[in-house]
Scaffold this active site. Structure first.
Site, PDB file in Angstrom:
ATOM      1  N   SER A  67       0.807  -1.225   0.000  1.00 21.97           N
ATOM      2  CA  SER A  67       0.000   0.000   0.000  1.00 21.97           C
ATOM      3  C   SER A  67       0.837   1.271   0.000  1.00 21.97           C
ATOM      4  O   SER A  67       0.310   2.350  -0.271  1.00 21.97           O
ATOM      5  CB  SER A  67      -0.946   0.013   1.207  1.00 21.97           C
ATOM      6  OG  SER A  67      -0.222  -0.032   2.418  1.00 21.97           O
TER       7      SER A  67
ATOM      8  N   THR B 283      -2.344  -6.422  -0.980  1.00 24.63           N
ATOM      9  CA  THR B 283      -3.113  -5.670   0.003  1.00 24.63           C
ATOM     10  C   THR B 283      -4.598  -5.904  -0.218  1.00 24.63           C
ATOM     11  O   THR B 283      -5.031  -6.248  -1.317  1.00 24.63           O
ATOM     12  CB  THR B 283      -2.846  -4.159  -0.131  1.00 24.63           C
ATOM     13  OG1 THR B 283      -3.221  -3.735  -1.452  1.00 24.63           O
ATOM     14  CG2 THR B 283      -1.383  -3.831   0.108  1.00 24.63           C
TER      15      THR B 283
ATOM     16  N   ASP C 123     -23.507  -0.121   6.768  1.00 22.08           N
ATOM     17  CA  ASP C 123     -22.839  -0.309   5.477  1.00 22.08           C
ATOM     18  C   ASP C 123     -23.807   0.115   4.374  1.00 22.08           C
ATOM     19  O   ASP C 123     -24.525  -0.708   3.805  1.00 22.08           O
ATOM     20  CB  ASP C 123     -22.415  -1.763   5.291  1.00 22.08           C
ATOM     21  CG  ASP C 123     -21.401  -1.926   4.173  1.00 22.08           C
ATOM     22  OD1 ASP C 123     -21.622  -1.343   3.091  1.00 22.08           O
ATOM     23  OD2 ASP C 123     -20.383  -2.614   4.387  1.00 22.08           O
TER      24      ASP C 123
ATOM     25  N   ARG D 163      -8.479   3.383   6.839  1.00 20.31           N
ATOM     26  CA  ARG D 163      -7.682   4.384   6.142  1.00 20.31           C
ATOM     27  C   ARG D 163      -7.725   5.681   6.940  1.00 20.31           C
ATOM     28  O   ARG D 163      -8.781   6.099   7.422  1.00 20.31           O
ATOM     29  CB  ARG D 163      -8.207   4.620   4.720  1.00 20.31           C
ATOM     30  CG  ARG D 163      -7.910   3.464   3.753  1.00 20.31           C
ATOM     31  CD  ARG D 163      -6.417   3.377   3.451  1.00 20.31           C
ATOM     32  NE  ARG D 163      -6.096   2.357   2.463  1.00 20.31           N
ATOM     33  CZ  ARG D 163      -5.676   1.134   2.749  1.00 20.31           C
ATOM     34  NH1 ARG D 163      -5.575   0.762   4.026  1.00 20.31           N
ATOM     35  NH2 ARG D 163      -5.358   0.287   1.782  1.00 20.31           N
TER      36      ARG D 163
ATOM     37  N   ASP E 174      -4.735   3.222  14.175  1.00 23.61           N
ATOM     38  CA  ASP E 174      -3.640   2.542  13.487  1.00 23.61           C
ATOM     39  C   ASP E 174      -3.294   3.261  12.198  1.00 23.61           C
ATOM     40  O   ASP E 174      -2.228   3.033  11.638  1.00 23.61           O
ATOM     41  CB  ASP E 174      -4.032   1.090  13.184  1.00 23.61           C
ATOM     42  CG  ASP E 174      -2.937   0.348  12.438  1.00 23.61           C
ATOM     43  OD1 ASP E 174      -1.813   0.260  12.992  1.00 23.61           O
ATOM     44  OD2 ASP E 174      -3.186  -0.132  11.316  1.00 23.61           O
TER      45      ASP E 174
ATOM     46  N   GLU F 228      -0.119  10.064   6.179  1.00 24.04           N
ATOM     47  CA  GLU F 228       0.970   9.133   6.466  1.00 24.04           C
ATOM     48  C   GLU F 228       2.060   9.345   5.405  1.00 24.04           C
ATOM     49  O   GLU F 228       1.751   9.592   4.248  1.00 24.04           O
ATOM     50  CB  GLU F 228       0.484   7.677   6.410  1.00 24.04           C
ATOM     51  CG  GLU F 228      -0.457   7.294   7.527  1.00 24.04           C
ATOM     52  CD  GLU F 228      -0.943   5.845   7.420  1.00 24.04           C
ATOM     53  OE1 GLU F 228      -0.346   5.070   6.623  1.00 24.04           O
ATOM     54  OE2 GLU F 228      -1.910   5.492   8.101  1.00 24.04           O
TER      55      GLU F 228
ATOM     56  N   HIS G 216       0.173   1.886  11.299  1.00 28.56           N
ATOM     57  CA  HIS G 216      -0.506   1.238  10.172  1.00 28.56           C
ATOM     58  C   HIS G 216      -0.037  -0.208  10.028  1.00 28.56           C
ATOM     59  O   HIS G 216       0.353  -0.657   8.945  1.00 28.56           O
ATOM     60  CB  HIS G 216      -0.254   2.012   8.867  1.00 28.56           C
ATOM     61  CG  HIS G 216      -1.258   1.710   7.789  1.00 28.56           C
ATOM     62  ND1 HIS G 216      -1.532   2.585   6.757  1.00 28.56           N
ATOM     63  CD2 HIS G 216      -2.045   0.630   7.566  1.00 28.56           C
ATOM     64  CE1 HIS G 216      -2.436   2.057   5.948  1.00 28.56           C
ATOM     65  NE2 HIS G 216      -2.756   0.859   6.425  1.00 28.56           N
TER      66      HIS G 216
ATOM     67  N   GLY H 224      -2.866  -4.904  10.052  1.00 25.09           N
ATOM     68  CA  GLY H 224      -2.957  -6.079   9.191  1.00 25.09           C
ATOM     69  C   GLY H 224      -1.669  -6.854   9.029  1.00 25.09           C
ATOM     70  O   GLY H 224      -1.585  -7.741   8.179  1.00 25.09           O
ATOM     71  N   TYR H 225      -0.680  -6.559   9.869  1.00 27.05           N
ATOM     72  CA  TYR H 225       0.670  -7.078   9.636  1.00 27.05           C
ATOM     73  C   TYR H 225       0.981  -8.392  10.346  1.00 27.05           C
ATOM     74  O   TYR H 225       2.043  -8.540  10.941  1.00 27.05           O
ATOM     75  CB  TYR H 225       1.692  -6.028  10.062  1.00 27.05           C
ATOM     76  CG  TYR H 225       2.096  -5.077   8.963  1.00 27.05           C
ATOM     77  CD1 TYR H 225       1.204  -4.721   7.967  1.00 27.05           C
ATOM     78  CD2 TYR H 225       3.363  -4.512   8.928  1.00 27.05           C
ATOM     79  CE1 TYR H 225       1.562  -3.839   6.972  1.00 27.05           C
ATOM     80  CE2 TYR H 225       3.732  -3.630   7.930  1.00 27.05           C
ATOM     81  CZ  TYR H 225       2.834  -3.295   6.956  1.00 27.05           C
ATOM     82  OH  TYR H 225       3.192  -2.424   5.964  1.00 27.05           O
TER      83      TYR H 225
END
Length: 378
Positions: A45, A66, A146, A208, A232, A237, A254, A257-258
Site C-alpha cells: 500500500s 493488500t 454499510d 484508512r 492505526d 501518512e 498502520h 494487518g501485519y
C-alpha cells in the site's frame, strides 16, 4: 520475465522466482529507473501506482498484496492495457485481532467487560463481517452500518451511521476510502460526528487515515472531549500528527494487518493471479510457508473467562508493544516507515493450540479464531 517485488513482501522472492527473474525494490519511494525492462510489478500500500509511475514502462501486470486498492489507479491501468490484481481479505483476520486485542487492553485498564458493551461496526466487508462474527461469539452486541450493502439489499440489519453514533459504546471503522460519490468515506467521522458521539465512548480507526478528520479529532480532544481513541492509520501518512498521537490511547504505525499469515496470504494471492495471467496457474498452501510459532500450545485448567481470554490474546499479540514503539520514534523523520519495514514477526490466534478443560471453552475459542481442543479428545 523480469518481476519487481516490494522488498518487504514475505516469501515474494521465493515464490515469484519460480516464474521469472525477481528483483526486490523499495516501496516508498520506488525510483522509476528500476522499472526498466520490468514485465510485472508487485507492491504494497505504500506505493502509489499510477501514470506518474508506470507511463512509458513495459509493465503489463500489477499485483498489490493488500486488501485495499486506493493506492492504485486501476482506471488508468485498465485504459492502458495493464492487468491488475489485489488480495482482498488477505489481512482481515489480522485487523480483527488487532481490534480485539486493543479492546481487551482498554477493558482491563478501565475496568469494564467487553461483553457489556455495544460495538458499532462501520463497513461490513472482509474485516467488518469477521469482526462481527467474533464479537458475537464472545457475546458482544453489535450494530452494523454499510450503506452500499444496504442499498444492494444484502442480508443484514444495516443501520444509519447516526444510529451507531447514538447507541454504540464503541465505534470501529472498516470502510474503503472513497473521496467522493454517494458513498463518500473521506472524513466520514468529522467534527459533527465527534460532537454527537457521547463522552466515555471508544473510537477505532484501522482502515484508512482520512476516514477520520484527524484535525477535527485533535481539536475535539484538545477541547476536552472524553473519548478513548485507537488509531492505526493517520492523516496523512507517514507524517502523522505527534500532537494527536500524544492524546490517543493506542497509536500504531498502520500495522493492524501485519501478521505473518496476512502478509503471506497477500503474497500468495497475487502470485497465484500472476501465474494465471501468464498461463501457468499455480496454487500455494499457506502452511508450507509459515514457520513454527514462538508459542505453539498452552493448556487451560479452568473455564474461559474474559481475563483468561485477554491473557491468551496477549500471549499471541499485545498491542501495547506497537503503541510504545511508535511513541518512542514518532518525532523522528522516516521512522514511521522504518517501523513498518522492520516489523517484528506477529502471528494470528490460530497459530496457538489451546488445550481446554471443557468443551464450552474449546468451542468458544475455536469460534474466536484459536485452534482449541478438549484435553484427552485431541
Amino acid at each position: 520475465m523480469k518481476i519487481l517485488v516490494d522488498e518487504n513482501m514475505p516469501y515474494a522472492r521465493e515464490l515469484f522466482s519460480r516464474l521469472g527473474d525477481v528483483q526486490a525494490v523499495p516501496g516508498r519511494p520506488l525510483p522509476r529507473d528500476l522499472l526498466a525492462g520490468a514485465d510485472a510489478l508487485m507492491v504494497r500500500s505504500v506505493t502509489k501506482v499510477n501514470a506518474d509511475l508506470l507511463s512509458g514502462s513495459a509493465v503489463k501486470f500489477v499485483g498489490s498484496a493488500t486488501a485495499g486498492t486506493d493506492h492504485v489507479d486501476d482506471t488508468w491501468l485498465n485504459a492502458n492495457g495493464i492487468a491488475f490484481s489485489a488480495a482482498p481479505g488477505c489481512n482481515a483476520i489480522a485487523v480483527v485481532e488487532y481490534v480485539f486485542s486493543s479492546l481487551l487492553m482498554l477493558a482491563e485498564r478501565d475496568g469494564f467487560q467487553l461483553r457489556d458493551k455495544t460495538v458499532g461496526i462501520v463497513g461490513v466487508g472482509n474485516v467488518g463481517r469477521r469482526l462481527d462474527a467474533r464479537l458475537k461469539a464472545w457475546g458482544v452486541k453489535t450494530l452494523l452500518c454499510d450503506p452500499p450493502r444496504a442499498d444492494r439489499g444484502d442480508a443484514g440489519d444495516f443501520l444509519p451511521l447516526e444510529t451507531l453514533v447514538r447507541d454504540a459504546d464503541i465505534l470501529t471503522l472498516h470502510t474503503p476510502l472513497y473521496l467522493d460519490g454517494p458513498y463518500r468515506t473521506h472524513h466520514l467521522v468529522d467534527a459533527s460526528v465527534l460532537d454527537a458521539f457521547a463522552d466515555g465512548r471508544i473510537l477505532i480507526n484501522a482502515c484508512r487515515g482520512p476516514v477520520v478528520d484527524n484535525a477535527a479529532l485533535l481539536e475535539a480532544l484538545q477541547r476536552g472531549k472524553k473519548l478513548s481513541v485507537i488509531l492505526d492509520v493517520w492523516e496523512p501518512e507517514p507524517e502523522l500528527s505527534t500532537d494527536l498521537l500524544a492524546r490517543v490511547d493506542i497509536g500504531t504505525a498502520h500495522i493492524a494487518g501485519y501478521t505473518l499469515e496476512g502478509k503471506a496470504r497477500g503474497t500468495t494471492q497475487v502470485f497465484e493471479a500472476w501465474s494465471e495471467f501468464i498461463g501457468t496457474p499455480q496454487q500455494v498452501a499457506l502452511s508450507s510457508l509459515l514457520p513454527e510459532p514462538e508459542y505453539a500450545e498452552v493448556t487451560l485448567t479452568v473455564p474461559l473467562d474474559e481475563a483468561l481470554l485477554k491473557r491468551l490474546v496477549h500471549l499471541v499479540y499485545d498491542v501495547r508493544r506497537d503503541d510504545a514503539l511508535l511513541r518512542h520514534v514518532a518525532h523522528q523523520e522516516g521512522e514511521f516507515d522504518r517501523l513498518r519495514k522492520h516489523y517484528q514477526e506477529r502471528r494470528e490466534w490460530s497459530s496457538l493450540h489451546v488445550i481446554c478443560a471443557d468443551a464450552d471453552s474449546a468451542d468458544c475459542l475455536n469460534a474466536l479464531g484459536f485452534t482449541a481442543s478438549v484435553r484427552g479428545a485431541r
